[in-house]
Motif scaffolding. Structure first.
Motif, PDB file in Angstrom:
ATOM      1  N   SER A 159     -30.151   8.228   9.706  1.00 47.21           N
ATOM      2  CA  SER A 159     -29.236   9.458   9.759  1.00 47.21           C
ATOM      3  C   SER A 159     -29.828  10.668   9.678  1.00 47.21           C
ATOM      4  CB  SER A 159     -27.925   9.228   8.964  1.00 47.21           C
ATOM      5  OG  SER A 159     -28.157   8.822   7.921  1.00 47.21           O
ATOM      6  N   LEU A 160     -30.794  10.689   8.736  1.00 47.16           N
ATOM      7  CA  LEU A 160     -31.735  11.881   8.478  1.00 47.16           C
ATOM      8  C   LEU A 160     -32.509  12.226   9.622  1.00 47.16           C
ATOM      9  CD1 LEU A 160     -32.345  11.734   4.769  1.00 47.16           C
ATOM     10  CD2 LEU A 160     -30.368  12.723   5.860  1.00 47.16           C
ATOM     11  N   ARG A 161     -33.176  11.294  10.436  1.00 47.80           N
ATOM     12  CA  ARG A 161     -34.017  11.490  11.517  1.00 47.80           C
ATOM     13  C   ARG A 161     -32.970  12.242  12.540  1.00 47.80           C
ATOM     14  NH1 ARG A 161     -36.399   6.191  11.962  1.00 47.80           N
ATOM     15  NH2 ARG A 161     -38.049   6.264  10.631  1.00 47.80           N
ATOM     16  N   GLN A 162     -31.685  11.765  12.860  1.00 50.61           N
ATOM     17  CA  GLN A 162     -30.785  12.482  13.687  1.00 50.61           C
ATOM     18  C   GLN A 162     -30.867  13.736  13.453  1.00 50.61           C
ATOM     19  OE1 GLN A 162     -26.811  11.319  12.396  1.00 50.61           O
ATOM     20  NE2 GLN A 162     -26.079  12.135  14.210  1.00 50.61           N
ATOM     21  N   HIS A 163     -30.862  14.248  12.291  1.00 54.37           N
ATOM     22  CA  HIS A 163     -30.950  15.883  12.283  1.00 54.37           C
ATOM     23  C   HIS A 163     -32.425  16.551  12.302  1.00 54.37           C
ATOM     24  CE1 HIS A 163     -26.860  15.555  10.755  1.00 54.37           C
ATOM     25  NE2 HIS A 163     -27.436  14.781  10.094  1.00 54.37           N
ATOM     26  N   ASN A 164     -33.379  15.518  12.537  1.00 56.11           N
ATOM     27  CA  ASN A 164     -34.806  15.896  12.628  1.00 56.11           C
ATOM     28  C   ASN A 164     -35.647  16.168  11.326  1.00 56.11           C
ATOM     29  OD1 ASN A 164     -36.263  15.934  15.007  1.00 56.11           O
ATOM     30  ND2 ASN A 164     -35.554  17.956  15.629  1.00 56.11           N
ATOM     31  N   VAL A 165     -34.770  15.470  10.241  1.00 59.99           N
ATOM     32  CA  VAL A 165     -35.636  15.593   9.070  1.00 59.99           C
ATOM     33  C   VAL A 165     -36.737  14.540   9.089  1.00 59.99           C
ATOM     34  CG1 VAL A 165     -35.346  15.246   6.392  1.00 59.99           C
ATOM     35  CG2 VAL A 165     -33.742  16.084   7.689  1.00 59.99           C
ATOM     36  N   ASP A 166     -38.202  14.806   8.516  1.00 55.50           N
ATOM     37  CA  ASP A 166     -39.119  13.948   8.504  1.00 55.50           C
ATOM     38  C   ASP A 166     -39.026  13.134   7.407  1.00 55.50           C
ATOM     39  OD1 ASP A 166     -41.548  12.715   8.209  1.00 55.50           O
ATOM     40  OD2 ASP A 166     -42.733  14.538   9.050  1.00 55.50           O
ATOM     41  N   VAL A 167     -39.002  11.705   7.439  1.00 52.36           N
ATOM     42  CA  VAL A 167     -38.692  10.833   6.413  1.00 52.36           C
ATOM     43  C   VAL A 167     -39.911  10.087   6.292  1.00 52.36           C
ATOM     44  CG1 VAL A 167     -36.189  10.622   6.546  1.00 52.36           C
ATOM     45  CG2 VAL A 167     -37.594   9.097   8.041  1.00 52.36           C
ATOM     46  N   GLN A 168     -41.194  10.169   6.847  1.00 51.77           N
ATOM     47  CA  GLN A 168     -42.247   9.536   6.720  1.00 51.77           C
ATOM     48  C   GLN A 168     -42.771   9.285   5.431  1.00 51.77           C
ATOM     49  OE1 GLN A 168     -46.107  10.775   8.748  1.00 51.77           O
ATOM     50  NE2 GLN A 168     -44.960  12.721   9.104  1.00 51.77           N
ATOM     51  N   HIS A 169     -42.511  10.394   4.518  1.00 53.87           N
ATOM     52  CA  HIS A 169     -43.213  10.178   3.121  1.00 53.87           C
ATOM     53  C   HIS A 169     -42.292   9.601   2.210  1.00 53.87           C
ATOM     54  CE1 HIS A 169     -46.348  12.955   4.843  1.00 53.87           C
ATOM     55  NE2 HIS A 169     -45.082  13.678   5.423  1.00 53.87           N
ATOM     56  N   VAL A 170     -41.412   8.965   2.614  1.00 55.31           N
ATOM     57  CA  VAL A 170     -40.398   8.362   1.823  1.00 55.31           C
ATOM     58  C   VAL A 170     -41.128   7.019   1.234  1.00 55.31           C
ATOM     59  CG1 VAL A 170     -38.161   6.858   1.420  1.00 55.31           C
ATOM     60  CG2 VAL A 170     -38.163   9.272   2.647  1.00 55.31           C
ATOM     61  N   SER A 171     -40.952   6.872  -0.099  1.00 50.66           N
ATOM     62  CA  SER A 171     -41.716   5.644  -0.716  1.00 50.66           C
ATOM     63  C   SER A 171     -40.801   4.330  -0.659  1.00 50.66           C
ATOM     64  CB  SER A 171     -41.828   6.090  -2.012  1.00 50.66           C
ATOM     65  OG  SER A 171     -42.228   5.006  -3.045  1.00 50.66           O
ATOM     66  N   PRO A 172     -41.439   3.147  -0.534  1.00 50.65           N
ATOM     67  CA  PRO A 172     -40.833   2.022  -0.015  1.00 50.65           C
ATOM     68  C   PRO A 172     -40.188   1.302  -1.444  1.00 50.65           C
ATOM     69  CG  PRO A 172     -43.353   1.642  -0.069  1.00 50.65           C
ATOM     70  CD  PRO A 172     -43.143   3.135  -0.186  1.00 50.65           C
ATOM     71  N   GLY A 173     -38.890   1.120  -1.588  1.00 51.32           N
ATOM     72  CA  GLY A 173     -38.228   0.657  -2.670  1.00 51.32           C
ATOM     73  C   GLY A 173     -37.834  -0.684  -2.968  1.00 51.32           C
ATOM     74  N   GLY A 174     -38.825  -1.561  -1.900  1.00 50.69           N
ATOM     75  CA  GLY A 174     -38.521  -3.056  -2.276  1.00 50.69           C
ATOM     76  C   GLY A 174     -37.264  -3.509  -1.986  1.00 50.69           C
ATOM     77  N   ASP A 175     -36.677  -4.445  -2.926  1.00 49.31           N
ATOM     78  CA  ASP A 175     -35.418  -4.916  -2.954  1.00 49.31           C
ATOM     79  C   ASP A 175     -34.529  -4.139  -3.824  1.00 49.31           C
ATOM     80  OD1 ASP A 175     -36.177  -6.922  -1.515  1.00 49.31           O
ATOM     81  OD2 ASP A 175     -36.837  -8.162  -3.260  1.00 49.31           O
ATOM     82  N   ASP A 176     -35.122  -2.945  -4.267  1.00 47.35           N
ATOM     83  CA  ASP A 176     -34.059  -1.960  -5.236  1.00 47.35           C
ATOM     84  C   ASP A 176     -32.896  -1.732  -4.404  1.00 47.35           C
ATOM     85  OD1 ASP A 176     -35.784  -2.334  -7.347  1.00 47.35           O
ATOM     86  OD2 ASP A 176     -36.630  -0.459  -7.389  1.00 47.35           O
ATOM     87  N   ARG A 177     -31.864  -1.344  -5.142  1.00 40.90           N
ATOM     88  CA  ARG A 177     -30.776  -0.937  -4.365  1.00 40.90           C
ATOM     89  C   ARG A 177     -30.397   0.542  -3.812  1.00 40.90           C
ATOM     90  NH1 ARG A 177     -25.766   0.447  -8.027  1.00 40.90           N
ATOM     91  NH2 ARG A 177     -24.866   0.209  -6.093  1.00 40.90           N
ATOM     92  N   LEU A 178     -29.639   0.635  -2.941  1.00 41.99           N
ATOM     93  CA  LEU A 178     -29.257   1.851  -2.327  1.00 41.99           C
ATOM     94  C   LEU A 178     -27.986   2.338  -3.066  1.00 41.99           C
ATOM     95  CD1 LEU A 178     -29.839   4.059  -0.234  1.00 41.99           C
ATOM     96  CD2 LEU A 178     -27.699   3.077   1.209  1.00 41.99           C
ATOM     97  N   GLY A 179     -28.144   3.678  -3.834  1.00 43.75           N
ATOM     98  CA  GLY A 179     -26.796   3.980  -4.229  1.00 43.75           C
ATOM     99  C   GLY A 179     -25.894   4.165  -3.593  1.00 43.75           C
ATOM    100  N   LEU A 180     -24.455   4.124  -4.103  1.00 42.27           N
ATOM    101  CA  LEU A 180     -23.309   4.287  -3.357  1.00 42.27           C
ATOM    102  C   LEU A 180     -22.600   5.381  -3.979  1.00 42.27           C
ATOM    103  CD1 LEU A 180     -21.953   0.740  -2.744  1.00 42.27           C
ATOM    104  CD2 LEU A 180     -23.600   1.869  -1.193  1.00 42.27           C
ATOM    105  N   TYR A 181     -21.434   6.092  -3.181  1.00 46.07           N
ATOM    106  CA  TYR A 181     -20.531   6.635  -3.788  1.00 46.07           C
ATOM    107  C   TYR A 181     -19.392   6.742  -2.939  1.00 46.07           C
ATOM    108  CZ  TYR A 181     -20.576  11.385  -1.351  1.00 46.07           C
ATOM    109  OH  TYR A 181     -20.731  12.656  -0.966  1.00 46.07           O
ATOM    110  N   PHE A 182     -18.145   6.656  -3.597  1.00 41.62           N
ATOM    111  CA  PHE A 182     -16.822   6.741  -2.798  1.00 41.62           C
ATOM    112  C   PHE A 182     -16.287   8.229  -3.056  1.00 41.62           C
ATOM    113  CE2 PHE A 182     -17.774   2.588  -4.352  1.00 41.62           C
ATOM    114  CZ  PHE A 182     -17.301   1.609  -3.516  1.00 41.62           C
ATOM    115  N   TYR A 183     -15.829   8.501  -1.793  1.00 43.13           N
ATOM    116  CA  TYR A 183     -15.464   9.961  -1.916  1.00 43.13           C
ATOM    117  C   TYR A 183     -13.710   9.781  -1.390  1.00 43.13           C
ATOM    118  CZ  TYR A 183     -13.853  14.743  -0.462  1.00 43.13           C
ATOM    119  OH  TYR A 183     -13.113  15.905  -0.543  1.00 43.13           O
ATOM    120  N   GLU A 184     -12.861  10.217  -2.298  1.00 44.07           N
ATOM    121  CA  GLU A 184     -11.389  10.119  -2.160  1.00 44.07           C
ATOM    122  C   GLU A 184     -10.877  11.475  -1.843  1.00 44.07           C
ATOM    123  OE1 GLU A 184      -7.949   7.386  -3.943  1.00 44.07           O
ATOM    124  OE2 GLU A 184      -8.692   8.888  -5.196  1.00 44.07           O
ATOM    125  N   PRO A 185     -10.821  11.643  -0.664  1.00 40.44           N
ATOM    126  CA  PRO A 185     -10.312  12.979  -0.364  1.00 40.44           C
ATOM    127  C   PRO A 185      -8.815  13.101  -1.002  1.00 40.44           C
ATOM    128  CG  PRO A 185     -10.232  11.816   1.838  1.00 40.44           C
ATOM    129  CD  PRO A 185     -10.883  10.918   0.730  1.00 40.44           C
TER     130      PRO A 185
END
Ligand code: KDG
Length: 324
Positions: free
Chosen positions: A68-94
């Motif tokens: 989704s960041l690439r979709q805007h043309n943001v370069d993500v090639q320098h992102v560090s590999p996080g193995g099996d660590d988790r992706l953070g989440l958030y819930f937004y309730e309008p």
């Protein structure tokens, strides 16, 4: 060279559709959001060369953020590999009154919260590789290791002569005002640019805050960041800027039919920093920040979904400001 490199966490955002409540809906709309990547996404959409620095799990959830960041043309090639660590989440309730909108985090121990200084792509922190380094108080507040990583990135940028900018973006769900001040204050004197919401000055530096005079608030707050261009966002009241020499500039907000306010500060930063990098005047930069923020307010999700011609059209309309 990159126009901007920025360090921070991006979360998967889960939102109940159709203004349903969190305990009501059977499904979620899924998007991604993160302070620095929101800023970079809008800047990349405006044509700037932007690289995102972070740490992501090596699984499909990490891939989803990358895509989704690439979709805007943001370069993500320098992102560090996080193995099996988790992706953070958030819930937004309008929320529509009398309901209130709310954010619930589920991000403890995420891949980014476990990022270490050694994970930084040091080759980018060299003279001529980037024109600006940017991060936020969110990144500094995530964890001890994320804080050490952001401090190291600022140090490397300073040593390489890369200008540094910080968006305070105080999140009370991450840390107390006392902890935030202890961490942030030693850094503030080193910044070229400091972005702060007026309400964050009220929360963190109440002794600087004046309920009746925002100019006094800004001038008092300057003692913590005497060397920075100080930009204070004021929501629908616009924004103000104070130079180290004490010169004040201001802008009104642009009128916007509001869909969602989340990400407005990040969008403002995108507009302001793009203009600053283009060598525009302080007043023009403030106005461009306010314009990108207005587009964000009128868009669902955390990102100002704009392009250059839409922005230019709004900036060319002299009647567009002051109608908030
Ligand atoms: O400024 C908007 C951000 O707060 C949002 O995108 C999520 O990064 C986020 C956070 O940590 O709250």
């Amino acid at each position: 060279a990159y126009d901007i490199i920025a360090l921070g966490e991006t979360l998967l955002r889960l939102t109940p559709p159709d203004l349903q409540r969190l305990d009501q809906s059977a499904g979620f709309d899924v998007q991604v959001g993160g302070c620095e990547s929101n800023t970079l996404s809008a800047m990349a959409r405006l044509g700037l060369n932007c690289a995102w620095l972070s740490r992501l799990p090596e699984n499909e959830l990490g891939d989803r953020v990358r895509q989704s960041l690439r979709q805007h043309n943001v370069d993500v090639q320098h992102v560090s590999p996080g193995g099996d660590d988790r992706l953070g989440l958030y819930f937004y309730e309008p929320g529509r009154a009398p309901h209130r909108s709310q954010v619930i985090y589920d991000r403890a121990d995420s891949a980014m919260a476990r990022m270490q200084p050694a994970d930084l792509p040091v080759a980018l922190f060299q003279p001529g590789r980037a024109r600006l380094f940017h991060t936020s108080g969110i990144t500094l507040g995530l964890s001890a290791s994320a804080c050490a990583t952001a401090q190291q990135a600022l140090q490397l940028a300073l040593e390489a002569g890369i200008p540094c900018s910080l968006d305070i973006n105080y999140r009370q769900r991450l840390w107390s005002p006392q902890r935030a001040r202890l961490c942030l204050e030693p850094l503030l004197g080193q910044l070229d640019l400091l972005l702060v919401a007026e309400r964050d000055i009220q929360a963190l530096w109440p002794e600087a805050w004046d309920a009746h005079c925002h100019e006094r608030t800004l001038r008092r707050f300057q003692r913590w960041a005497p060397n920075s261009l100080l930009v204070m966002t004021r929501g629908s009241a616009g924004a103000a800027l104070l130079t180290p020499a004490g010169e004040l500039h201001q802008t009104d907000a642009f009128s916007a039919q509001e869909v969602e306010r989340l990400g407005g500060g990040d969008a403002f930063a995108a507009g302001f920093l793009s203009a600053w990098l283009a060598g525009k005047s302080h007043s023009e930069a403030l106005r461009q920040g306010a314009a990108v923020a207005a587009f964000k307010y009128a868009t669902p999700g955390d990102i100002a979904w704009i392009n250059r011609s839409q922005l230019d059209r709004l900036l060319a309309d002299p009647a567009a400001t002051g109608l908030c």
